[in-house]
Write a protein that holds these residues in place. Structure first.
Motif: not given
Length: 171
Positions: A62-90
């Motif tokens: 369960r911890w591993k599954a939760d950890l994988l879910d959190r890693e996916r969420e972190v990756y998704s958040i990181d992607e959204r942050m990069r996208s938002l940073e790009k939009q802010v820059s533009e």
């Protein structure tokens, strides 16, 4: 029982202690934990340990599954942050471009206002000049009219003078 065995009592006591060590585990203590026979046998301890190990493995999964879910969420958040940073820059680039255009437009508007002010002053000056020219033209027309009248009178006088001279010469 060992006390009743007489000379074999110490041997039986040693056997009892060895059997207790072989059969019972000191890993888990029962309620009071003082008597050897109060302790749990090894097979019960082994079952408990296997159950705990299975529980821990499930929890680890369960911890591993939760950890994988959190890693996916972190990756998704990181992607959204990069996208938002790009939009802010533009947006910042667009904002600075628009600010530059606005400043240029304001400069041109100020220049146009200055040109309009200058043009209005020029129009006022030209109106005054036009009025003066109209007045001059009216004076010139009036003077021209007077000249024409004087010229006509002069012509009349010449004619009269010429007639008078002819009459004088004829008389």
């Amino acid at each position: 029982l060992c006390e009743m065995a007489g000379p074999f009592g110490s041997v039986l006591q040693s056997i009892r202690e060895e059997l207790a060590k072989a059969i019972y585990s000191d890993y888990y203590q029962s309620g009071s934990g003082t008597l050897a026979f109060d302790q749990l046998p090894f097979f019960t301890v082994a079952e408990r340990l296997e159950a705990e190990t299975a529980k821990m493995m499930e929890e680890q999964a369960r911890w591993k599954a939760d950890l994988l879910d959190r890693e996916r969420e972190v990756y998704s958040i990181d992607e959204r942050m990069r996208s938002l940073e790009k939009q802010v820059s533009e947006a910042e680039t667009l904002n600075s471009d628009l600010a530059a255009k606005l400043e240029d437009a304001n400069d041109r508007a100020a220049q146009s206002k200055s040109e309009v002010r200058t043009s209005r002053e020029e129009v006022k000056r030209l109106r005054k000049e036009l009025l003066r020219s109209k007045e001059d033209m009216q004076r010139m027309r009036a003077a021209g009219h007077l000249q024409q009248v004087e010229a006509e009178e002069l012509e009349k006088l010449r004619l009269t003078s010429a007639e008078t001279q002819k009459e004088l010469v004829n008389t």
